[in-house]
Write an enzyme that holds these catalytic residues in place. Structure first.
Site, mmCIF file in Angstrom:
data_model
loop_
_atom_site.group_PDB
_atom_site.id
_atom_site.type_symbol
_atom_site.label_atom_id
_atom_site.label_comp_id
_atom_site.label_asym_id
_atom_site.label_seq_id
_atom_site.Cartn_x
_atom_site.Cartn_y
_atom_site.Cartn_z
ATOM 1 N N ARG A 25 33.663 70.344 49.611
ATOM 2 C CA ARG A 25 33.542 69.124 50.540
ATOM 3 C C ARG A 25 34.474 68.100 49.760
ATOM 4 O O ARG A 25 34.462 67.581 48.615
ATOM 5 C CB ARG A 25 32.066 68.511 50.474
ATOM 6 C CG ARG A 25 32.070 67.261 51.286
ATOM 7 C CD ARG A 25 30.742 66.708 51.381
ATOM 8 N NE ARG A 25 29.741 67.705 51.862
ATOM 9 C CZ ARG A 25 28.523 67.845 51.511
ATOM 10 N NH1 ARG A 25 27.847 66.872 50.896
ATOM 11 N NH2 ARG A 25 27.850 68.951 52.297
ATOM 12 N N CYS A 78 23.903 72.397 46.414
ATOM 13 C CA CYS A 78 24.958 71.700 46.558
ATOM 14 C C CYS A 78 25.166 71.296 45.322
ATOM 15 O O CYS A 78 24.547 70.384 44.847
ATOM 16 C CB CYS A 78 24.825 70.717 47.866
ATOM 17 S SG CYS A 78 26.138 69.492 47.930
ATOM 18 N N CYS A 131 17.655 52.358 39.027
ATOM 19 C CA CYS A 131 17.613 53.402 38.300
ATOM 20 C C CYS A 131 17.736 53.537 36.594
ATOM 21 O O CYS A 131 18.812 52.717 36.079
ATOM 22 C CB CYS A 131 18.559 54.683 38.680
ATOM 23 S SG CYS A 131 18.419 56.327 37.839
ATOM 24 N N CYS A 168 24.244 56.415 33.856
ATOM 25 C CA CYS A 168 25.602 57.282 34.337
ATOM 26 C C CYS A 168 26.683 56.234 34.538
ATOM 27 O O CYS A 168 26.450 55.095 35.228
ATOM 28 C CB CYS A 168 25.201 58.018 35.656
ATOM 29 S SG CYS A 168 23.924 59.026 35.615
ATOM 30 N N CYS A 227 27.962 54.821 37.941
ATOM 31 C CA CYS A 227 26.962 54.690 39.013
ATOM 32 C C CYS A 227 26.710 52.990 39.232
ATOM 33 O O CYS A 227 26.287 52.512 38.301
ATOM 34 C CB CYS A 227 25.678 55.300 38.872
ATOM 35 S SG CYS A 227 24.641 55.353 40.272
ATOM 36 N N CYS A 282 19.406 67.690 53.572
ATOM 37 C CA CYS A 282 19.665 67.651 52.252
ATOM 38 C C CYS A 282 19.173 66.582 51.584
ATOM 39 O O CYS A 282 19.232 65.394 52.175
ATOM 40 C CB CYS A 282 21.438 67.789 51.923
ATOM 41 S SG CYS A 282 21.972 67.752 50.459
ATOM 42 N N CYS A 327 22.035 63.997 54.399
ATOM 43 C CA CYS A 327 21.659 64.004 53.078
ATOM 44 C C CYS A 327 21.068 62.690 52.766
ATOM 45 O O CYS A 327 21.652 61.662 53.163
ATOM 46 C CB CYS A 327 23.043 64.333 52.447
ATOM 47 S SG CYS A 327 22.583 64.410 50.606
HETATM 48 N N1 SAM Z 1 20.089 59.988 41.169
HETATM 49 C C1 SAM Z 1 20.398 61.217 41.741
HETATM 50 C C2 SAM Z 1 21.311 62.180 40.827
HETATM 51 O O1 SAM Z 1 21.841 61.490 39.820
HETATM 52 O O2 SAM Z 1 21.452 63.241 40.988
HETATM 53 C C3 SAM Z 1 21.044 61.243 43.039
HETATM 54 C C4 SAM Z 1 21.834 60.199 43.691
HETATM 55 S S1 SAM Z 1 23.511 60.040 42.673
HETATM 56 C C5 SAM Z 1 23.960 58.623 43.169
HETATM 57 C C6 SAM Z 1 24.363 61.590 43.454
HETATM 58 C C7 SAM Z 1 25.808 61.594 43.006
HETATM 59 O O3 SAM Z 1 26.608 60.551 43.500
HETATM 60 C C8 SAM Z 1 26.112 61.611 41.350
HETATM 61 O O4 SAM Z 1 25.730 63.010 40.799
HETATM 62 C C9 SAM Z 1 27.729 61.438 41.599
HETATM 63 O O5 SAM Z 1 28.050 62.735 41.688
HETATM 64 C C10 SAM Z 1 27.829 60.745 42.684
HETATM 65 N N2 SAM Z 1 28.324 59.393 42.616
HETATM 66 C C11 SAM Z 1 27.431 58.269 42.225
HETATM 67 N N3 SAM Z 1 28.400 57.338 42.055
HETATM 68 C C12 SAM Z 1 29.626 57.591 42.402
HETATM 69 C C13 SAM Z 1 30.885 56.857 42.137
HETATM 70 N N4 SAM Z 1 31.027 55.581 41.935
HETATM 71 N N5 SAM Z 1 32.047 57.545 42.640
HETATM 72 C C14 SAM Z 1 32.043 58.921 43.058
HETATM 73 N N6 SAM Z 1 30.647 59.546 42.825
HETATM 74 C C15 SAM Z 1 29.726 58.935 42.617
HETATM 75 C C1 DTB Z 2 28.040 63.589 46.213
HETATM 76 O O1 DTB Z 2 28.433 64.553 45.547
HETATM 77 N N1 DTB Z 2 28.631 62.422 46.407
HETATM 78 C C2 DTB Z 2 27.681 61.704 47.157
HETATM 79 C C3 DTB Z 2 26.250 62.668 47.392
HETATM 80 N N2 DTB Z 2 26.756 63.575 46.720
HETATM 81 C C4 DTB Z 2 24.902 61.971 47.324
HETATM 82 C C5 DTB Z 2 27.386 60.413 46.866
HETATM 83 C C6 DTB Z 2 28.669 59.483 46.492
HETATM 84 C C7 DTB Z 2 28.368 58.250 46.111
HETATM 85 C C8 DTB Z 2 29.676 57.359 45.928
HETATM 86 C C9 DTB Z 2 29.051 55.815 45.303
HETATM 87 C C10 DTB Z 2 28.184 55.340 46.177
HETATM 88 O O2 DTB Z 2 28.274 55.064 47.450
HETATM 89 O O3 DTB Z 2 27.406 54.615 45.578
HETATM 90 FE FE1 SF4 Z 3 20.417 57.139 38.309
HETATM 91 FE FE2 SF4 Z 3 23.119 56.605 39.346
HETATM 92 FE FE3 SF4 Z 3 22.590 58.520 37.216
HETATM 93 FE FE4 SF4 Z 3 21.594 59.076 39.681
HETATM 94 S S1 SF4 Z 3 23.898 59.128 39.313
HETATM 95 S S2 SF4 Z 3 20.735 59.274 37.761
HETATM 96 S S3 SF4 Z 3 21.120 56.929 40.665
HETATM 97 S S4 SF4 Z 3 22.385 56.479 37.566
#
Ligand code: SAM
Ligand code: DTB
Ligand code: SF4
Length: 333
Positions: free
Chosen positions: A280, A208, A73, A77, A80, A148, A117
């Site tokens: 949640r 959500c 990506c 963030c 992530c 979702c 989801c």
């Molecule tokens: N790229 C899309 C976005 O950013 O909305 C969808 C995927 S993103 C991984 C979805 C959500 O996962 C993020 O907004 C964040 O709230 C959660 N998330 C990602 N990495 C995480 C982490 N290491 N710990 C907790 N929540 C995480």
């Molecule tokens: C949300 O709020 N938490 C989920 C889902 N929406 C997409 C993602 C959590 C991701 C946790 C880190 C990972 O597994 O990469």
């Molecule tokens: Fe990309 Fe992760 Fe940010 Fe979603 S949360 S936009 S997957 S870097």
């Protein structure tokens, strides 16, 4: 029946002016901070009262999660594992096929999930990607599961196309307060996310949206995030509260975990501020004791991610969850 709107519950003990909110107005950041400052037992009692007035307190909804497109990506963030900007980026995988998704959704349904989801590591989907995701949505919906997706920021028409395909919920988190957001992400703004949520709502999809705690934010930031979500008209139907899963090689790898009671307070504050939303208990559950999870359910959490994996990290084990539900006599919905 007693009035259990957030304002009424606050006004019920209006000793402090900060707790005496105007009827039916969404709670402000200061009012939510005042909730956090209550003695824990008082806060839990209020949250549980709001919860019981709006839901069956012995029911918990279970959503399964599948990463349909992993890694690579372009966004940065800081939490992530899928950002190409971080050393710790998870191995990349291209978009799964509809058959792969249907196989995973079938297994999730057999295990007892009611919602499925699908997440993609995109800033936002290209129109060609969206066609494929729409096929996945229709196929999962045909299995009798709620659907979702979380695909990043949406352009005009994309939310409508997803709705057309049978999508129920779009997940797009505000993640943290507007103020703290710029410390966590610089490749897009929190207002971009707000805009996408507007498109999702306009298309008639359920929203959500929630956030992550444990990212070095202050209590005020946590209260501000909840206030921002609660001020949406209407508030999101589903509000994921994630505890940061620290990923090695990301800027937040060494973020100190939040005190568990501060986490419970966050669940309780979200429940009181958004009485009718599903709250949640999301990422981070694999590191929580059964007792802490039970306290979160008492505080008003009534949804979990269920199944072996989240997107790129492990979730709490499904068999242990089944055993926990049995011990607490919780019913899955
Ligand atoms: N790229 C899309 C976005 O950013 O909305 C969808 C995927 S993103 C991984 C979805 C959500 O996962 C993020 O907004 C964040 O709230 C959660 N998330 C990602 N990495 C995480 C982490 N290491 N710990 C907790 N929540 C995480
Ligand atoms: C949300 O709020 N938490 C989920 C889902 N929406 C997409 C993602 C959590 C991701 C946790 C880190 C990972 O597994 O990469
Ligand atoms: Fe990309 Fe992760 Fe940010 Fe979603 S949360 S936009 S997957 S870097």
């Amino acid at each position: 029946m007693n009035d259990h709107t957030p304002a009424a519950v606050l006004a019920a003990e209006a000793g402090s002016s900060a707790l005496a909110a105007t009827a039916s107005a969404p709670l402000t950041t200061a009012e939510i901070e005042a909730l956090y400052e209550l003695p824990l037992m008082d806060l839990l009692y209020r949250a549980a009262s709001v919860h019981r007035a709006n839901f069956d307190a012995n029911e918990v909804q279970r959503s399964a999660l599948l990463s349909v497109k992993t890694g690579g990506c372009g966004e940065n963030c800081g939490y992530c594992s899928q950002s190409a900007h971080h050393e710790g980026e998870t191995p990349r995988e291209s978009l799964l096929s509809v058959d792969q998704v249907v196989a995973a959704a079938t297994a999730a349904k057999e295990q007892g999930a009611s919602r499925f989801c699908m997440g993609a590591a995109w800033r936002g989907p290209k129109d060609s990607d969206l066609v494929k995701v729409a096929e996945m949505v229709s196929a999962v919906k045909a299995l009798g599961l709620e659907t979702c997706v979380t695909l990043g920021m949406l352009k005009d028409g994309q939310a409508e196309a997803l709705k057309e395909a049978g999508l129920d919920y779009y997940n797009h988190n505000l993640d943290t307060s507007a103020e703290h957001y710029t410390n966590i992400v610089t490749t897009h703004k929190q207002t971009d996310r707000v805009e996408t949520l507007g498109r999702v709502r306009e298309a008639g999809l359920k929203v959500c949206s929630g956030g992550i705690v444990g990212m070095g934010e202050s209590r005020r930031d946590r209260a501000a995030l909840i206030a921002q979500l609660a001020a949406m008209e209407p508030p999101p139907e589903s509000v994921p509260i994630n505890h940061l899963t620290p990923i090695p090689g990301t800027p937040l790898e060494n973020a100190p975990p939040l005190d568990p009671f501060e986490f419970v307070r966050t669940i309780a504050a979200a429940r009181i501020a958004m009485p009718k939303s599903f709250v949640r208990l999301s990422a981070g559950r694999q590191n929580m004791s059964e007792e802490l999870q039970a306290m979160c359910f008492f505080a008003g959490a009534n949804s979990i991610f269920y199944g072996e994996n989240l997107l790129t990290t492990e979730n709490a084990d499904a068999e242990r969850d089944q055993a926990l539900f049995a011990k607490l006599q919780l019913r899955a919905i």
